[in-house]
Structures are given as structure tokens and as C-alpha cells.
Design an enzyme around this catalytic site. Structure first.
Site, PDB file in Angstrom:
ATOM      1  N   CYS A   1       0.872  -1.157   0.000  1.00 49.44           N
ATOM      2  CA  CYS A   1       0.000   0.000   0.000  1.00 49.44           C
ATOM      3  C   CYS A   1       0.916   1.215   0.000  1.00 49.44           C
ATOM      4  O   CYS A   1       2.134   1.076   0.119  1.00 49.44           O
ATOM      5  CB  CYS A   1      -0.886  -0.005   1.233  1.00 49.44           C
ATOM      6  SG  CYS A   1      -2.235   1.181   1.103  1.00 49.44           S
TER       7      CYS A   1
ATOM      8  N   LYS B   1     -12.063  -5.412   2.421  1.00 48.12           N
ATOM      9  CA  LYS B   1     -11.499  -4.588   3.490  1.00 48.12           C
ATOM     10  C   LYS B   1     -12.419  -3.401   3.710  1.00 48.12           C
ATOM     11  O   LYS B   1     -12.696  -2.632   2.785  1.00 48.12           O
ATOM     12  CB  LYS B   1     -10.093  -4.120   3.091  1.00 48.12           C
ATOM     13  CG  LYS B   1      -9.493  -3.128   4.085  1.00 48.12           C
ATOM     14  CD  LYS B   1      -8.036  -2.855   3.764  1.00 48.12           C
ATOM     15  CE  LYS B   1      -7.481  -1.748   4.637  1.00 48.12           C
ATOM     16  NZ  LYS B   1      -6.062  -1.506   4.385  1.00 48.12           N
TER      17      LYS B   1
ATOM     18  N   SER C   1      -5.567  -4.024  14.574  1.00 45.68           N
ATOM     19  CA  SER C   1      -4.946  -3.347  15.715  1.00 45.68           C
ATOM     20  C   SER C   1      -5.946  -2.927  16.797  1.00 45.68           C
ATOM     21  O   SER C   1      -5.686  -3.089  17.987  1.00 45.68           O
ATOM     22  CB  SER C   1      -4.171  -2.120  15.221  1.00 45.68           C
ATOM     23  OG  SER C   1      -5.020  -1.244  14.498  1.00 45.68           O
TER      24      SER C   1
ATOM     25  N   CYS D   1      -0.002   4.208   1.857  1.00 45.80           N
ATOM     26  CA  CYS D   1      -0.329   5.198   2.902  1.00 45.80           C
ATOM     27  C   CYS D   1       0.840   5.420   3.857  1.00 45.80           C
ATOM     28  O   CYS D   1       0.970   6.493   4.431  1.00 45.80           O
ATOM     29  CB  CYS D   1      -1.603   4.805   3.641  1.00 45.80           C
ATOM     30  SG  CYS D   1      -1.537   3.197   4.429  1.00 45.80           S
TER      31      CYS D   1
ATOM     32  N   GLU E   1     -16.561  -8.367  -4.368  1.00 44.03           N
ATOM     33  CA  GLU E   1     -15.140  -8.010  -4.271  1.00 44.03           C
ATOM     34  C   GLU E   1     -14.262  -9.262  -4.274  1.00 44.03           C
ATOM     35  O   GLU E   1     -13.243  -9.332  -4.958  1.00 44.03           O
ATOM     36  CB  GLU E   1     -14.867  -7.218  -2.981  1.00 44.03           C
ATOM     37  CG  GLU E   1     -15.197  -5.744  -3.039  1.00 44.03           C
ATOM     38  CD  GLU E   1     -14.139  -4.933  -3.795  1.00 44.03           C
ATOM     39  OE1 GLU E   1     -13.200  -5.531  -4.339  1.00 44.03           O
ATOM     40  OE2 GLU E   1     -14.281  -3.698  -3.852  1.00 44.03           O
TER      41      GLU E   1
ATOM     42  N   LYS F   1     -11.277  -8.207   6.369  1.00 44.16           N
ATOM     43  CA  LYS F   1     -10.661  -7.335   7.364  1.00 44.16           C
ATOM     44  C   LYS F   1     -11.580  -6.170   7.690  1.00 44.16           C
ATOM     45  O   LYS F   1     -12.110  -5.570   6.759  1.00 44.16           O
ATOM     46  CB  LYS F   1      -9.344  -6.819   6.776  1.00 44.16           C
ATOM     47  CG  LYS F   1      -8.627  -5.832   7.650  1.00 44.16           C
ATOM     48  CD  LYS F   1      -7.421  -5.300   6.928  1.00 44.16           C
ATOM     49  CE  LYS F   1      -6.826  -4.188   7.779  1.00 44.16           C
ATOM     50  NZ  LYS F   1      -5.787  -3.494   7.097  1.00 44.16           N
TER      51      LYS F   1
ATOM     52  N   ARG G   1     -10.924   7.167   4.084  1.00 41.25           N
ATOM     53  CA  ARG G   1     -10.664   6.179   3.044  1.00 41.25           C
ATOM     54  C   ARG G   1     -11.958   5.586   2.475  1.00 41.25           C
ATOM     55  O   ARG G   1     -11.944   4.508   1.901  1.00 41.25           O
ATOM     56  CB  ARG G   1      -9.793   5.051   3.601  1.00 41.25           C
ATOM     57  CG  ARG G   1      -8.487   5.481   4.257  1.00 41.25           C
ATOM     58  CD  ARG G   1      -7.414   4.421   4.097  1.00 41.25           C
ATOM     59  NE  ARG G   1      -6.342   4.506   5.073  1.00 41.25           N
ATOM     60  CZ  ARG G   1      -5.374   5.426   5.064  1.00 41.25           C
ATOM     61  NH1 ARG G   1      -5.373   6.368   4.145  1.00 41.25           N
ATOM     62  NH2 ARG G   1      -4.425   5.394   5.984  1.00 41.25           N
TER      63      ARG G   1
ATOM     64  N   TYR H   1      -1.850  -9.764  15.890  1.00 45.47           N
ATOM     65  CA  TYR H   1      -0.776  -9.316  16.770  1.00 45.47           C
ATOM     66  C   TYR H   1      -0.640 -10.243  17.975  1.00 45.47           C
ATOM     67  O   TYR H   1       0.313 -10.133  18.732  1.00 45.47           O
ATOM     68  CB  TYR H   1      -1.037  -7.869  17.209  1.00 45.47           C
ATOM     69  CG  TYR H   1      -1.203  -6.965  16.003  1.00 45.47           C
ATOM     70  CD1 TYR H   1      -0.090  -6.527  15.287  1.00 45.47           C
ATOM     71  CD2 TYR H   1      -2.473  -6.613  15.528  1.00 45.47           C
ATOM     72  CE1 TYR H   1      -0.228  -5.747  14.144  1.00 45.47           C
ATOM     73  CE2 TYR H   1      -2.622  -5.837  14.381  1.00 45.47           C
ATOM     74  CZ  TYR H   1      -1.502  -5.413  13.702  1.00 45.47           C
ATOM     75  OH  TYR H   1      -1.640  -4.659  12.560  1.00 45.47           O
TER      76      TYR H   1
ATOM     77  N   ARG I   1      -2.568   3.055  12.607  1.00 47.57           N
ATOM     78  CA  ARG I   1      -2.155   4.313  11.974  1.00 47.57           C
ATOM     79  C   ARG I   1      -1.187   5.082  12.875  1.00 47.57           C
ATOM     80  O   ARG I   1      -0.350   5.833  12.393  1.00 47.57           O
ATOM     81  CB  ARG I   1      -3.380   5.132  11.574  1.00 47.57           C
ATOM     82  CG  ARG I   1      -4.128   4.431  10.442  1.00 47.57           C
ATOM     83  CD  ARG I   1      -5.397   5.132  10.027  1.00 47.57           C
ATOM     84  NE  ARG I   1      -6.160   4.284   9.116  1.00 47.57           N
ATOM     85  CZ  ARG I   1      -7.383   4.553   8.696  1.00 47.57           C
ATOM     86  NH1 ARG I   1      -7.986   5.659   9.087  1.00 47.57           N
ATOM     87  NH2 ARG I   1      -7.999   3.725   7.871  1.00 47.57           N
TER      88      ARG I   1
HETATM   89  C1  PBG Z   1      -2.684  -0.092   4.826  1.00 40.27           C
HETATM   90  C2  PBG Z   1      -3.149  -0.954   5.934  1.00 40.27           C
HETATM   91  C3  PBG Z   1      -3.910  -0.629   7.069  1.00 40.27           C
HETATM   92  C4  PBG Z   1      -3.976  -1.784   7.859  1.00 40.27           C
HETATM   93  C5  PBG Z   1      -3.298  -2.780   7.163  1.00 40.27           C
HETATM   94  N1  PBG Z   1      -2.808  -2.245   5.963  1.00 40.27           N
HETATM   95  C6  PBG Z   1      -4.474   0.659   7.508  1.00 40.27           C
HETATM   96  C7  PBG Z   1      -5.527   1.338   6.764  1.00 40.27           C
HETATM   97  O1  PBG Z   1      -6.116   0.817   5.817  1.00 40.27           O
HETATM   98  O2  PBG Z   1      -5.792   2.479   7.145  1.00 40.27           O
HETATM   99  C8  PBG Z   1      -4.627  -1.909   9.196  1.00 40.27           C
HETATM  100  C9  PBG Z   1      -4.111  -2.992  10.083  1.00 40.27           C
HETATM  101  C10 PBG Z   1      -4.547  -2.916  11.511  1.00 40.27           C
HETATM  102  O3  PBG Z   1      -5.340  -2.053  11.924  1.00 40.27           O
HETATM  103  O4  PBG Z   1      -4.074  -3.760  12.255  1.00 40.27           O
HETATM  104  N2  PBG Z   1      -3.656   0.412   3.997  1.00 40.27           N
END
Ligand code: PBG
Length: 329
Positions: A120, A195, A274, A122, A233, A248, A217, A313, A205
């Protein structure tokens, strides 16, 4: 036949019996551990909102990789915090970039570990959005060109699997074609297929400093209200060549995991994100819940919903418990 001939409690009466009729298993082999790589040496910086998780320099990631391998975790998913950020996120496809260095170090020192990378932008863009912008709009097709560059750079550095997380249309197909044309037909794709635009990503983040500098997003990640759209999707990503498909986050989306597994029967991953981790850790720290038991129940629930693979995690903590023979409820 009903009660009193049938007594459901009979099968619950001893640990041995319960273990014989248990329907769902949970093993280290089901888990992928996410790791955050930062520049520097001997850096191990705890992430405030994710107690027990760290930003690690390459040498530390290699050490962690060895420990995870010894615990029976088959794979890690790498996230990078680069030296520099710019408009297009060009450090993402720098062959000397942070992920690329981590991949080379890990391949050399822990060849048994399956190396997966999150793809990605970001983390790499100055604006924190997942690709190239025109005004405030994310440009889908222009971003596909740079995601292929990122893919090939990771493949050259030793990635076994690449995992596009930006929810761009056509990313899986573009990556598959790019990999095959460059002789990387053995590199697999784990697609973040469904996602959702979720507030459960908050702590992540913080961990990678990737919060968007404006807006959100929602124009690329999915509306949490939509289940039928999730199936579309997933179908598209399978058609484009995904080897593993992912849902996710996990916990507020267990129905999606179940539907996806039932509908497609593909190797299915769920990302226990997370915020899901942070909630359990925070409540356990306060003494409000038994963190270990709640972790086990959570991971088991995600498996029961239909996930073959869980990105979590908790992977390391779970594997350590499992090794001590305490991996079941
Ligand atoms: C990148 C990405 C994100 C996560 C995994 N890859 C963040 C987002 O989409 O803002 C989140 C993983 C997590 O919260 O553990 N785009």
C-alpha cells in the site's frame, strides 16, 4: 429423541471427552504475525496504543523472525516505516527501501519463514492516502502502475507473498501479470479482498504514522454495512488470480468471513486488526477481563467463522502459550 434420552451435557463431562468432540482447532500454523520495520539499528520502540508490539529495525526483525519460526509461526506480514515520504510514495519501490532491506535480511537468516509484505502507499505518501492523488481524489489506474513497481521490488528482495491492501480496482490482476512477466510466477498474492473502512485501524495508523492528512478512506475501502458487495469483491479478486483472500477487520465482520468461506471455499484469511488487539489489551491491563482467555476465545471464534488463516498481533503470545500446552480453552 429428546430429553431425558438425549442429554447434551453428557459429552461435556470431562476434559478428555470435550477434546474429542471439539469441532474447531487453533494452532500456530494458522497464524501470521504482522511486524513493523523502521530504519536504524537496535531499535525496539513500543507502540503506545498496541502494548507488546514494537517498531523494529531490520536486525531486530531478523531476531524476532527467528523466535517466531521457533514457535511454529509459519509466516510474517511486514509493514514499513520509510526514511522519506513524498507525493507518490516512491520509497515504496526503492530497492534499498526499508521493506526490501528487511526481506533480504530475513531471507538470509531465517529462510524457513514465509515472508509476506503489505502493499500500500499510505505509509509512504506525504498525504497518507493509499496512492496517487489528483486534487483530493485517489487515482485508481495511475496507482496500479506504481503498485506493480512496488510488487516487483519486493519480489526481487525475496517476498514469497505480496498482499495488496489499498482496495484499488484491478490491483490483483495487474500484480499477477507483472509478477508473471518478470519471472516471479511462484510469488503468491494474498488479497485484502473485502477490506472495510473501519475505525478499528486506529492504533495501526499510530504505529506507522499513516493517518490521512485530510478526508478518509471511504472512497476506496468498503462500507461496513455491505455483505453482498463483499462477495463481489472477493469473486473479482479470485478471478484476477488471488491465491488467498482476506476479510478485514475480523470481529465485527465474522458473518462476512463465514459467507466468503461458504461461497468460495478458498484459503481464507481474516485480519484481527490493531483496534481489536488494543481493546483486549486495555481491558486486561485494567483487570476487567482475563486477557489470555479472551485472546484464545477471540482467535477460536475467528477460526470457527471459517478463517483458515488469522493475521493477528496475538500470534506470538498464542504460539508461546501453545508451546506450554495451554493453547486451548
Ligand atoms: C494499509 C493498511 C492498514 C492496515 C493494514 N494495511 C491501515 C488502513 O487501511 O488504514 C490496518 C491494520 C490494523 O489495523 O491492524 N492500507
Amino acid at each position: 429423541m429428546g430429553f431425558p434420552f438425549s442429554r447434551m451435557r453428557r459429552l461435556r463431562s470431562t476434559p478428555g471427552l470435550r477434546s474429542m468432540v471439539r469441532e474447531t482447532t487453533l494452532q500456530p500454523a494458522n497464524l501470521i504475525m504482522p511486524l513493523f520495520v523502521v530504519p536504524g539499528e537496535r531499535v525496539k520502540r513500543e507502540i503506545k496504543s498496541m502494548p507488546g508490539q514494537f517498531q523494529l529495525s531490520v536486525d531486530q526483525v531478523v531476531d524476532e523472525g527467528k523466535k517466531l519460526r521457533d514457535l511454529g509461526i509459519p509466516a510474517i506480514l511486514l509493514f514499513g516505516i520509510p526514511e522519506y515520504k513524498d507525493e507518490s510514495g516512491s520509497s515504496a519501490w526503492d530497492d534499498k527501501g526499508i521493506i526490501q532491506r528487511a526481506l533480504r535480511g530475513l531471507k538470509e537468516s531465517v529462510p524457513e519463514l514465509l515472508l509476506m509484505t503489505d502493499l500500500c502507499f499510505c505509509e509512504y505518501t506525504s498525504h497518507g492516502h493509499c496512492g496517487i492523488l489528483k486534487g483530493h481524489e485517489l487515482q485508481n489506474d495511475a496507482t496500479l502502475e506504481i503498485i506493480v513497481k512496488q510488487t516487483l521490488s519486493h519480489a526481487r528482495a525475496g517476498a514469497d507473498f505480496v498482499a495488496p491492501s489499498g482496495m484499488l480496482d484491478g490491483a490483483v490482476g495487474a500484480m499477477r501479470q507483472g509478477l508473471d512477466e518478470s519471472g516471479f510466477s511462484n510469488v503468491g498474492i494474498m488479497a485484502y479482498a473485502a477490506k472495510f473502512a473501519s475505525s478499528f485501524y486506529g492504533p495501526f495508523r499510530d504505529a506507522v504514522a499513516s493517518a490521512p492528512s485530510f478526508g478518509d478512506r471511504k472512497s476506496y475501502q468498503m462500507d461496513p454495512a455491505n455483505a453482498r458487495e463483499a462477495l463481489r469483491e472477493v469473486a473479482l479478486d479470485i478471478e484476477e488470480g488471488a491465491d488467498i483472500i482476506m476479510v478485514k477487520p475480523a470481529l465485527a465482520f465474522l458473518d462476512i468471513i463465514a459467507k466468503v468461506k461458504q461461497e468460495f471455499g478458498m484459503p481464507t484469511a481474516a485480519y484481527n486488526v490493531s483496534g481489536e488487539y488494543a481493546m483486549i489489551k486495555a481491558a486486561a491491563e485494567k483487570g476487567w477481563i482475563d486477557g489470555e482467555r479472551v485472546m484464545l476465545e477471540t482467535l477460536l471464534g475467528i477460526r470457527r467463522a471459517g478463517a483458515d488463516i488469522i493475521i493477528s498481533y496475538f500470534a506470538r503470545d498464542f504460539a508461546a502459550l501453545y508451546q506450554q500446552g495451554k493453547g486451548m480453552l
